[in-house]
Enzyme design. Structure first.
Site, PDB file in Angstrom:
ATOM      1  N   ASP A  11      -3.843   3.394  -7.080  1.00 31.75           N
ATOM      2  CA  ASP A  11      -2.912   2.347  -6.639  1.00 31.75           C
ATOM      3  C   ASP A  11      -3.722   1.060  -6.494  1.00 31.75           C
ATOM      4  O   ASP A  11      -4.953   1.084  -6.477  1.00 31.75           O
ATOM      5  CB  ASP A  11      -2.304   2.759  -5.284  1.00 31.75           C
ATOM      6  CG  ASP A  11      -1.412   1.684  -4.686  1.00 31.75           C
ATOM      7  OD1 ASP A  11      -0.654   1.048  -5.441  1.00 31.75           O
ATOM      8  OD2 ASP A  11      -1.485   1.448  -3.463  1.00 31.75           O
ATOM      9  N   SER A  12      -3.022  -0.049  -6.309  1.00 36.45           N
ATOM     10  CA  SER A  12      -3.704  -1.309  -6.041  1.00 36.45           C
ATOM     11  C   SER A  12      -4.431  -1.265  -4.694  1.00 36.45           C
ATOM     12  O   SER A  12      -5.375  -2.012  -4.480  1.00 36.45           O
ATOM     13  CB  SER A  12      -2.681  -2.435  -5.994  1.00 36.45           C
ATOM     14  OG  SER A  12      -1.687  -2.138  -5.036  1.00 36.45           O
ATOM     15  N   CYS A  74       1.590   3.373  -8.335  1.00 33.71           N
ATOM     16  CA  CYS A  74       1.821   1.960  -8.012  1.00 33.71           C
ATOM     17  C   CYS A  74       2.844   1.434  -9.011  1.00 33.71           C
ATOM     18  O   CYS A  74       2.671   1.609 -10.227  1.00 33.71           O
ATOM     19  CB  CYS A  74       0.503   1.201  -8.150  1.00 33.71           C
ATOM     20  SG  CYS A  74       0.632  -0.590  -8.011  1.00 33.71           S
ATOM     21  N   GLU A 155       2.117  -3.848   5.633  1.00 41.33           N
ATOM     22  CA  GLU A 155       0.695  -3.617   5.911  1.00 41.33           C
ATOM     23  C   GLU A 155       0.293  -4.164   7.271  1.00 41.33           C
ATOM     24  O   GLU A 155      -0.593  -3.647   7.927  1.00 41.33           O
ATOM     25  CB  GLU A 155      -0.169  -4.283   4.837  1.00 41.33           C
ATOM     26  CG  GLU A 155      -0.321  -3.389   3.640  1.00 41.33           C
ATOM     27  CD  GLU A 155      -0.969  -4.102   2.475  1.00 41.33           C
ATOM     28  OE1 GLU A 155      -1.744  -5.041   2.689  1.00 41.33           O
ATOM     29  OE2 GLU A 155      -0.669  -3.700   1.337  1.00 41.33           O
ATOM     30  N   CYS A 187       8.419   0.301  -4.762  1.00 39.58           N
ATOM     31  CA  CYS A 187       7.100  -0.124  -4.301  1.00 39.58           C
ATOM     32  C   CYS A 187       6.556   0.977  -3.390  1.00 39.58           C
ATOM     33  O   CYS A 187       7.313   1.584  -2.627  1.00 39.58           O
ATOM     34  CB  CYS A 187       7.208  -1.445  -3.548  1.00 39.58           C
ATOM     35  SG  CYS A 187       5.649  -2.019  -2.850  1.00 39.58           S
ATOM     36  N   HIS A 189       5.032   0.852  -0.740  1.00 37.31           N
ATOM     37  CA  HIS A 189       5.129   0.624   0.707  1.00 37.31           C
ATOM     38  C   HIS A 189       6.528   0.869   1.285  1.00 37.31           C
ATOM     39  O   HIS A 189       6.685   1.004   2.489  1.00 37.31           O
ATOM     40  CB  HIS A 189       4.787  -0.835   1.029  1.00 37.31           C
ATOM     41  CG  HIS A 189       3.367  -1.226   0.753  1.00 37.31           C
ATOM     42  ND1 HIS A 189       2.696  -0.865  -0.388  1.00 37.31           N
ATOM     43  CD2 HIS A 189       2.506  -1.963   1.489  1.00 37.31           C
ATOM     44  CE1 HIS A 189       1.476  -1.374  -0.350  1.00 37.31           C
ATOM     45  NE2 HIS A 189       1.338  -2.044   0.775  1.00 37.31           N
TER      46      HIS A 189
HETATM   47  N1  DGL Z   1       1.267  -0.879  -4.822  1.00 42.60           N
HETATM   48  C1  DGL Z   1       2.059  -2.027  -5.177  1.00 42.60           C
HETATM   49  C2  DGL Z   1       3.348  -1.565  -5.861  1.00 42.60           C
HETATM   50  O1  DGL Z   1       3.801  -0.441  -5.715  1.00 42.60           O
HETATM   51  C3  DGL Z   1       2.384  -2.899  -3.982  1.00 42.60           C
HETATM   52  C4  DGL Z   1       1.202  -3.673  -3.443  1.00 42.60           C
HETATM   53  C5  DGL Z   1       0.625  -4.678  -4.430  1.00 42.60           C
HETATM   54  O2  DGL Z   1       1.287  -5.679  -4.787  1.00 42.60           O
HETATM   55  O3  DGL Z   1      -0.509  -4.457  -4.846  1.00 42.60           O
HETATM   56  O4  DGL Z   1       3.936  -2.329  -6.587  1.00 42.60           O
END
Ligand code: DGL
Length: 270
Positions: A11-12, A74, A155, A187, A189
């Protein structure tokens, strides 16, 4: 055939732990190697070209750890880099993403005619959801809206409170979303704000679709099909790597994993 090697998940940042967690709930014998690209987060604001470059580096790292499958946990990375990774590495191991399983789930619901999608700017700009739905369910109307404030808000611990509800209200009450029957929370989150969204949609008959459970099912199916399931629980612990370590990232893992996870820094782009 059975396979003891780990599953690579990336993931990012640390939000993808929601997906990793669901995968392990479903497949408790598996071992995971998780990589969060905290040095480059948020992917939501990056160009597709940059995300593809990061995704390449991470995939090579996971391959060097002998991963048997890769899960792009992600939505932004899936949107920008899935096709690229599939082309480049798809003949070596299964590569899974967080968008196809949701598209499949929603497409199989003939009662749904209009749905909304929310996600980062990178996810919405790439248009992977409308494109996939056009193929799978051309009769479905898809309304997409970038909601870039949500990931950083979560976050920082703002969910299930007045502030998160006010921010969500301003995004979701837009005329674009009037009359949707379902909302895809695209997303990593957003599972955390599911109760907020449910409260905002109370009595409105809008079904919510979030990623982790659906993706975990798809991963289980794929490993089974490829004969890659692990026969017994691993003696080795899971490993969690990041490209930039801070105490704050480590503390935030608690939000997405339920308890604090120890993160180890590795440099992939020196
Ligand atoms: N993990 C990213 C997503 O699911 C969200 C956080 C980011 O923008 O890096 O799109």
């Amino acid at each position: 055939m059975r396979d003891d090697r780990p599953i690579g998940i990336f993931d990012s940042g640390i939000g993808g732990l929601t997906v990793a967690n669901a995968i392990l709930q479903r497949l408790p014998k598996e071992r995971i190697i998780y990589f969060g690209d905290t040095a480059h987060l948020p992917y939501g604001d990056k160009s597709a070209k940059a995300i593809r470059h990061y995704a390449d580096g991470i995939t090579n790292f996971l391959l060097s750890h002998d991963c048997k499958a890769i899960v792009i946990a992600c939505n932004s990375a899936t949107s920008a880099a899935y096709a690229h990774l599939l082309r480049r590495y798809g003949d070596r191991l299964p590569i899974l993403n967080v968008i196809d399983p949701i598209v499949e789930e929603v497409s199989a619901r003939p009662d749904l005619h209009t749905i909304g999608v929310i996600g980062t700017k990178a996810t919405i700009r790439a248009g992977m959801f409308p494109r996939k739905f056009r193929q799978a369910r051309p009769d479905l109307t898809v309304r997409s809206q970038a909601t870039p404030l949500l990931a950083p808000m979560i976050e920082e611990g703002f969910f299930n409170n007045k502030i998160s509800r006010a921010v969500l209200d301003s995004y979701l009450s837009k005329p674009l979303f009037k009359g949707i029957q379902g909302l895809i929370m695209a997303c990593t989150h957003y599972p955390l704000i599911r109760p907020d969204i449910e409260a905002l949609y109370a009595g409105k008959n809008v079904e919510l679709f979030d990623t982790p459970g659906v993706v975990a099912r798809a991963v289980a199916r794929s490993l089974e099909q490829h004969g890659l399931l692990r026969p017994r629980r691993s003696a080795l612990p899971h490993a969690f790597y990041v490209s930039d370590f801070t105490d704050s990232f480590e503390r935030t893992t608690r939000i997405f994993w339920g308890e604090k996870v120890h993160l180890e820094e590795v440099q992939l782009w020196e």
